[in-house]
Motif scaffolding. Structure first.
Motif: not given
Length: 192
Positions: A1-9, A41-45, A176-182
């Motif tokens: 599963m794809k996960y993304l850790a991020y911050f907003k400007p 961090m972007y984690a594809a798996a 965040a995680k990618k669910v059905e392309g979003e």
């Protein structure tokens, strides 16, 4: 599963960035300001069956007090992405390293097999980062930035910084995680 850790400007940054991208006219193939973020961090798996533990570990990441974030200038990434390059200070680096060191324990190594980007074959630093963190852009290779748009023709970014007077407080990191392309936010942590 794809996960993304991020911050907003900040909103001020997003408005200024949108105005700047619009000023580029027909050279813009895709405006990406509506998804403006800085990837920690972007984690594809990551192992989806460990999601509750991933969230718990992520929420325990509070490396230091919130600090101001500043744009250093513009840069081209992969020749077609125009990005706002952020100042890589000790604070942002600590947030990045805390996140990747915590979440690397959940990487699903079997999902990574055969997915190493071919343009980096033979690059020992990228290979080591991929094996350790599941990304060729992690650790010492991480460069904080916010992608503004895709462009058709490269531009000279030397000395360009339409954001030089803009700073914002980075005080929250999202997971965040990618669910059905979003991408769907599943957790956040406040930095105090």
């Amino acid at each position: 599963m794809k996960y993304l850790a991020y911050f907003k400007p900040s909103e001020e940054f997003l408005i200024t960035a949108n105005d700047y991208v619009n000023s580029l006219g027909n050279n813009v193939s895709k405006n990406l300001i509506d998804t403006g973020h800085c990837t920690i961090m972007y984690a594809a798996a990551l192992k989806e069956d460990k999601e509750e533990q991933i969230i718990r570990e992520f929420k325990a990441i509070i490396p230091s007090a919130a600090r101001d974030t500043r744009v250093e200038g513009l840069d081209l990434f992969d020749k077609a992405s125009l990005v706002a390059r952020l100042r890589k200070d000790r604070y942002l680096n600590r947030v990045h390293l805390s996140t990747i060191e915590t979440l690397r324990n959940f990487i699903d190594s079997y999902e990574l097999i055969g997915k190493f980007p071919t343009e980096y074959i033979g690059n020992k630093e990228r290979e080591a980062a991929y094996l350790r963190y599941g990304s060729v852009y992690a650790g010492d290779l991480w460069q904080p930035h916010i992608t503004l748009c895709r462009i058709k023709e490269p531009i000279d970014t030397q000395g360009l910084n339409p954001f030089k007077d803009i700073t914002w407080r980075t005080d929250e990191v999202f997971l965040a995680k990618k669910v059905e392309g979003e991408w769907k936010d599943i957790a956040s942590v406040r930095l105090h």
